[in-house]
Scaffold this motif. Structure first.
Motif, PDB file in Angstrom:
ATOM      1  N   LEU A  17      27.895  43.957  46.926  1.00  0.00           N
ATOM      2  CA  LEU A  17      29.234  43.965  47.523  1.00  0.00           C
ATOM      3  C   LEU A  17      30.292  43.609  46.485  1.00  0.00           C
ATOM      4  CD1 LEU A  17      28.526  42.261  50.972  1.00  0.00           C
ATOM      5  CD2 LEU A  17      28.975  44.687  50.536  1.00  0.00           C
ATOM      6  N   GLY A  18      29.975  42.648  45.616  1.00  0.00           N
ATOM      7  CA  GLY A  18      30.895  42.288  44.539  1.00  0.00           C
ATOM      8  C   GLY A  18      31.164  43.471  43.621  1.00  0.00           C
ATOM      9  N   GLN A  19      30.105  44.238  43.327  1.00  0.00           N
ATOM     10  CA  GLN A  19      30.283  45.438  42.509  1.00  0.00           C
ATOM     11  C   GLN A  19      31.219  46.431  43.200  1.00  0.00           C
ATOM     12  OE1 GLN A  19      26.232  46.726  42.083  1.00  0.00           O
ATOM     13  NE2 GLN A  19      25.927  45.636  40.150  1.00  0.00           N
ATOM     14  N   ALA A  20      31.034  46.599  44.492  1.00  0.00           N
ATOM     15  CA  ALA A  20      31.872  47.545  45.235  1.00  0.00           C
ATOM     16  C   ALA A  20      33.339  47.127  45.206  1.00  0.00           C
ATOM     17  CB  ALA A  20      31.380  47.659  46.676  1.00  0.00           C
ATOM     18  N   VAL A  21      33.587  45.837  45.369  1.00  0.00           N
ATOM     19  CA  VAL A  21      34.973  45.341  45.351  1.00  0.00           C
ATOM     20  C   VAL A  21      35.574  45.527  43.960  1.00  0.00           C
ATOM     21  CG1 VAL A  21      36.391  43.259  45.542  1.00  0.00           C
ATOM     22  CG2 VAL A  21      34.627  43.726  47.249  1.00  0.00           C
ATOM     23  N   ARG A  22      34.788  45.235  42.899  1.00  0.00           N
ATOM     24  CA  ARG A  22      35.297  45.372  41.533  1.00  0.00           C
ATOM     25  C   ARG A  22      35.574  46.838  41.198  1.00  0.00           C
ATOM     26  NH1 ARG A  22      37.908  41.220  40.284  1.00  0.00           N
ATOM     27  NH2 ARG A  22      37.845  40.562  38.140  1.00  0.00           N
ATOM     28  N   LEU A  37      41.957  41.877  36.832  1.00  0.00           N
ATOM     29  CA  LEU A  37      42.568  40.553  36.673  1.00  0.00           C
ATOM     30  C   LEU A  37      44.067  40.613  36.946  1.00  0.00           C
ATOM     31  CD1 LEU A  37      42.466  37.559  35.982  1.00  0.00           C
ATOM     32  CD2 LEU A  37      42.686  38.191  33.556  1.00  0.00           C
ATOM     33  N   GLN A  38      44.735  41.629  36.452  1.00  0.00           N
ATOM     34  CA  GLN A  38      46.169  41.761  36.724  1.00  0.00           C
ATOM     35  C   GLN A  38      46.420  41.890  38.219  1.00  0.00           C
ATOM     36  OE1 GLN A  38      47.439  45.098  34.322  1.00  0.00           O
ATOM     37  NE2 GLN A  38      46.973  44.034  32.408  1.00  0.00           N
ATOM     38  N   SER A  39      45.568  42.654  38.902  1.00  0.00           N
ATOM     39  CA  SER A  39      45.694  42.773  40.359  1.00  0.00           C
ATOM     40  C   SER A  39      45.506  41.423  41.032  1.00  0.00           C
ATOM     41  CB  SER A  39      44.655  43.762  40.901  1.00  0.00           C
ATOM     42  OG  SER A  39      44.863  45.043  40.385  1.00  0.00           O
ATOM     43  N   GLU A  56      47.842  27.109  36.693  1.00  0.00           N
ATOM     44  CA  GLU A  56      47.385  27.214  38.078  1.00  0.00           C
ATOM     45  C   GLU A  56      46.610  28.507  38.301  1.00  0.00           C
ATOM     46  OE1 GLU A  56      50.310  25.812  41.219  1.00  0.00           O
ATOM     47  OE2 GLU A  56      51.653  26.026  39.495  1.00  0.00           O
ATOM     48  N   ILE A  57      47.072  29.570  37.648  1.00  0.00           N
ATOM     49  CA  ILE A  57      46.387  30.861  37.776  1.00  0.00           C
ATOM     50  C   ILE A  57      45.023  30.785  37.106  1.00  0.00           C
ATOM     51  CG2 ILE A  57      46.485  33.300  37.141  1.00  0.00           C
ATOM     52  CD1 ILE A  57      49.553  33.057  37.310  1.00  0.00           C
ATOM     53  N   VAL A  58      44.972  30.177  35.926  1.00  0.00           N
ATOM     54  CA  VAL A  58      43.698  30.015  35.215  1.00  0.00           C
ATOM     55  C   VAL A  58      42.686  29.311  36.112  1.00  0.00           C
ATOM     56  CG1 VAL A  58      42.560  28.869  33.269  1.00  0.00           C
ATOM     57  CG2 VAL A  58      44.751  30.036  32.926  1.00  0.00           C
ATOM     58  N   PRO A  66      43.634  32.140  27.392  1.00  0.00           N
ATOM     59  CA  PRO A  66      44.016  33.332  26.615  1.00  0.00           C
ATOM     60  C   PRO A  66      43.931  34.630  27.426  1.00  0.00           C
ATOM     61  CG  PRO A  66      42.495  31.957  25.361  1.00  0.00           C
ATOM     62  CD  PRO A  66      42.528  31.409  26.756  1.00  0.00           C
ATOM     63  N   THR A  67      42.906  34.739  28.275  1.00  0.00           N
ATOM     64  CA  THR A  67      42.740  35.955  29.074  1.00  0.00           C
ATOM     65  C   THR A  67      43.886  36.108  30.066  1.00  0.00           C
ATOM     66  OG1 THR A  67      40.344  35.769  28.873  1.00  0.00           O
ATOM     67  CG2 THR A  67      41.171  37.192  30.616  1.00  0.00           C
ATOM     68  N   VAL A  68      44.236  35.011  30.752  1.00  0.00           N
ATOM     69  CA  VAL A  68      45.343  35.057  31.707  1.00  0.00           C
ATOM     70  C   VAL A  68      46.661  35.293  30.979  1.00  0.00           C
ATOM     71  CG1 VAL A  68      46.694  33.671  33.336  1.00  0.00           C
ATOM     72  CG2 VAL A  68      44.195  33.701  33.490  1.00  0.00           C
ATOM     73  N   SER A  69      46.825  34.677  29.813  1.00  0.00           N
ATOM     74  CA  SER A  69      48.056  34.861  29.043  1.00  0.00           C
ATOM     75  C   SER A  69      48.255  36.330  28.676  1.00  0.00           C
ATOM     76  CB  SER A  69      47.997  34.009  27.770  1.00  0.00           C
ATOM     77  OG  SER A  69      49.186  34.142  27.029  1.00  0.00           O
ATOM     78  N   ASP A  70      47.181  36.994  28.252  1.00  0.00           N
ATOM     79  CA  ASP A  70      47.270  38.420  27.926  1.00  0.00           C
ATOM     80  C   ASP A  70      47.633  39.239  29.162  1.00  0.00           C
ATOM     81  OD1 ASP A  70      46.605  37.900  25.317  1.00  0.00           O
ATOM     82  OD2 ASP A  70      44.502  38.496  25.509  1.00  0.00           O
ATOM     83  N   ALA A  71      47.004  38.912  30.302  1.00  0.00           N
ATOM     84  CA  ALA A  71      47.275  39.654  31.542  1.00  0.00           C
ATOM     85  C   ALA A  71      48.710  39.438  31.997  1.00  0.00           C
ATOM     86  CB  ALA A  71      46.291  39.225  32.631  1.00  0.00           C
TER      87      ALA A  71
END
Length: 198
Positions: A17-22, A37-39, A56-58, A66-71
């Protein structure tokens, strides 16, 4: 016949199910070509429209700074997120959705057709059982610090489980709205959530 236990089979099912959502998130990238991630960031900011700090998002999305900062940088470049100085701390930046960001979040909140068809195939009792089980699993995972605390009923100070034992359809109580509700109404993301004391 030896094989996987029911719990192990369930874990495989949850993984599918996780695969389907992703996959759905990738296919639902829209005109701005959002990553999953942007979504998730747009939906998080839309779920609570107060200015939010990047940290808070992290925490909420169990990601890295770093990943959230890029997004966030990409979202700002697409004019979906506005970065503002935090009035309480001039060194900090808060994030809010732009009008275009709110429009895009509304589009993302619409369940894609394949997932809608899968959900429509479930009866109310199945949905209630799945919500009850999912909520219980999330709570235990949060207690183990395996996932961040999310805005679920069971972690909310307003939640009163089994407060109405004589009402099989609506056994729980929400003190925020002062109303009884059932398993089918359990929320996994509630904007009125306030974290309960341990």
């Amino acid at each position: 016949m030896p094989g996987l236990s029911p719990s192990e089979q369930l874990l495989i099912g949850l993984s599918r199910l996780g695969q389907a959502v992703r996959l759905s998130a990738w296919h639902n990238a829209g005109p701005t070509k959002l990553t999953p991630l942007q979504s998730d960031i747009l939906l998080f900011l839309d779920g609570d429209r107060r200015p939010r700090r990047q940290g808070e998002i992290v925490t909420a999305l169990a990601s890295t700074a770093p990943t959230v900062s890029d997004a966030v940088r990409a979202l700002a470049g697409k004019d979906l997120v506005d970065r503002q100085r935090d009035p309480a701390d001039s060194r900090a930046v808060t994030l809010v959705l732009t009008e275009a960001g709110r429009t895009e979040a509304a589009r993302l909140a619409t369940i894609p057709e394949p997932l809608r068809a899968a959900l429509d195939g479930l009866g109310e009792e199945d949905v209630a059982a799945m919500l009850r089980g999912t909520t219980s699993m999330i709570r235990i995972l949060q207690q183990w610090h395996a996932i961040p605390v999310s805005r679920t009923c069971v972690t909310c100070r307003f939640y009163r489980p089994d407060a109405h034992p004589g009402d099989l359809r609506h056994p729980h109580h929400c003190a925020f709205v002062d109303a009884a509700f059932g398993d089918v109404d359990l929320r996994l993301d509630c904007p009125d959530h306030q974290t309960a004391d341990d």
